[in-house]
Design a protein around this motif. Structure first.
Motif, PDB file in Angstrom:
ATOM      1  N   LYS A  32      14.508 -30.481  45.369  1.00 14.24           N
ATOM      2  CA  LYS A  32      15.379 -30.764  44.235  1.00 14.24           C
ATOM      3  C   LYS A  32      16.434 -31.821  44.543  1.00 14.24           C
ATOM      4  CE  LYS A  32      18.167 -27.686  42.752  1.00 14.24           C
ATOM      5  NZ  LYS A  32      18.658 -26.396  42.246  1.00 14.24           N
ATOM      6  N   LYS A  36      13.144 -35.025  40.874  1.00 19.93           N
ATOM      7  CA  LYS A  36      13.498 -34.279  39.659  1.00 19.93           C
ATOM      8  C   LYS A  36      12.255 -34.094  38.815  1.00 19.93           C
ATOM      9  CE  LYS A  36      15.021 -38.523  37.334  1.00 19.93           C
ATOM     10  NZ  LYS A  36      14.906 -39.384  38.513  1.00 19.93           N
ATOM     11  N   ASN A 200      13.602 -39.645  43.471  1.00 20.49           N
ATOM     12  CA  ASN A 200      14.806 -40.438  43.252  1.00 20.49           C
ATOM     13  C   ASN A 200      14.671 -41.829  43.863  1.00 20.49           C
ATOM     14  OD1 ASN A 200      15.860 -38.150  42.027  1.00 20.49           O
ATOM     15  ND2 ASN A 200      16.910 -37.464  43.878  1.00 20.49           N
ATOM     16  N   GLU A 250      11.438 -26.399  43.948  1.00 22.28           N
ATOM     17  CA  GLU A 250      12.659 -27.136  44.272  1.00 22.28           C
ATOM     18  C   GLU A 250      13.295 -26.668  45.568  1.00 22.28           C
ATOM     19  OE1 GLU A 250      14.409 -28.599  39.959  1.00 22.28           O
ATOM     20  OE2 GLU A 250      15.080 -26.683  40.782  1.00 22.28           O
TER      21      GLU A 250
END
Length: 373
Positions: A32, A36, A200, A250
């Motif tokens: 996590k 995402k 990310n 996550e």
């Protein structure tokens, strides 16, 4: 370089410590923290409103938008102004403002969110003002929240004949929990029994490691579609508990990988580097040029009875001294921190280290992305 003997001592110690050296370990993070779930996102809201109750620091009569907005607002309350009345309005206690907010994912009607209020006229300050009811719209034009409340600027502006002082930005303020959500945004994060993770920072190695960590925990249910996407099939045991499955994914541990990078800020002399930066064996010479200019004043006295005048003369002396550049042989190392430590040990300044790193990169011995900001 102050002490050549100390430098060679440090380098000899490094040469014994660095052969061979394994790649620097990576910090372990949760899934996590590096990725995402696709479909879970916030939405931007914006609105136009009026801030009232200002102590003479609002817009001037030159801002026609504020005058028209006041007239329109009064009209909704049954007060109709003539053209002459509108031109006579004094706006010093009112300011036109743009209201912005972030609608978080899964926000429900009745929840409150923070807002930011920014003046768009020539108001001097929004301190002490109150935002009147302002609809907040998304890009599709629909109203998702309504904002109202006291504006807190966290700054001030004061002036007088002797000058003025300002702290922070008094024309921008915030209102915590200043907007009420009126409708939610439907979000679908699972599609036909699958969910997708968006990294990310897209990276082939990180995406593969995330997929492997999921497969080790739940079996062969995931595949890395590209450096930024990992597709996961929801196991049958979790078809009725997708939220629990996402929470379990996550929490999985993964070691993210990144491109070797050195960040240099020449304005502040700051060097930030990753632990996976490699440097080949390279020779570096760093020297300095010192220039010293001194001025002396001499007085010339005439002989007795010569009727001459006393004169003063200024003599300038220029002394140039070039320090001997020490040729340093830096051994191959698995990370650049050892090189920086060795240069620090012999008195190299941060700006010297920046110049050396730039030269090493130009020589092709620094295997990293060197970014100068």
């Amino acid at each position: 370089m102050r002490n050549l003997v100390a430098l060679f001592t440090v380098l000899m110690l490094l040469s014994g410590m660095l052969a061979p050296v394994a790649a620097a370990p990576f910090a372990v993070s949760r899934v996590k923290d590096v990725a995402k779930v696709q479909g879970v996102r916030s939405n931007q809201l914006v609105g136009y409103g009026l801030v009232v109750g200002l102590a003479g620091t609002g817009d001037s009569n030159k801002i026609q938008e504020t005058i028209q907005s006041i007239a329109n607002m009064l009209k909704t309350f049954g007060i109709v102004l003539t053209a002459g009345d509108i031109s006579d309005l004094k706006m010093k206690n009112v300011a036109a403002a743009v209201v912005t907010a972030q609608l978080p994912p899964f926000a429900k009607p009745g929840d409150t969110i923070d807002i930011t209020v920014s003046s768009i006229g020539d108001a001097k300050s929004l301190q002490g003002g109150t935002l009147i009811q302002t609809p907040l719209r998304a890009a599709n034009g629909q109203v998702y929240a309504v904002a109202q409340g006291a504006v807190s600027t966290g700054g001030f502006a004061a002036g007088g004949r002797s000058g003025s002082q300002q702290k922070n930005f008094p024309t921008v303020g915030t209102t915590p929990n200043g907007a009420i959500v009126e409708q939610d945004v439907p979000m679908e994060f699972s599609n036909e029994g699958t969910i997708r993770l968006s990294l990310n920072q897209p990276d082939f190695t990180t995406a593969s490691r995330i997929s492997n960590a999921i497969d080790d925990r739940f079996g062969g249910i995931s595949i890395a579609r590209d450096p930024g996407t990992v597709e996961i099939s929801i196991p049958g045991a979790y078809r009725n508990n997708v939220v629990g499955f996402v929470a379990a994914v996550e929490e999985l541990a993964v070691a993210p990988d990144n491109i070797a990078r050195v960040i240099v800020n020449e304005r502040t002399g700051t060097v930030v580097m990753g632990g996976n930066v490699a440097i080949d064996e390279v020779a570096v010479a760093q020297g300095g040029l010192n220039i010293k200019i001194t001025k002396t004043t001499d007085v010339s006295q005439p002989p007795p009875f010569s009727y001459g005048n006393t004169e003063t003369t200024t003599n300038t002396e220029l002394d140039v001294e070039e320090e001997a550049g020490s040729l340093i042989v830096l051994p191959a190392t698995a990370n650049v921190s050892d090189v920086v430590n060795s240069l620090n040990a012999v008195g190299a300044t941060p700006r010297d280290i920046i110049s050396i790193l730039q030269a090493i990169k130009a020589a092709g011995a620094l295997h990293a992305d060197l970014q100068i900001i």
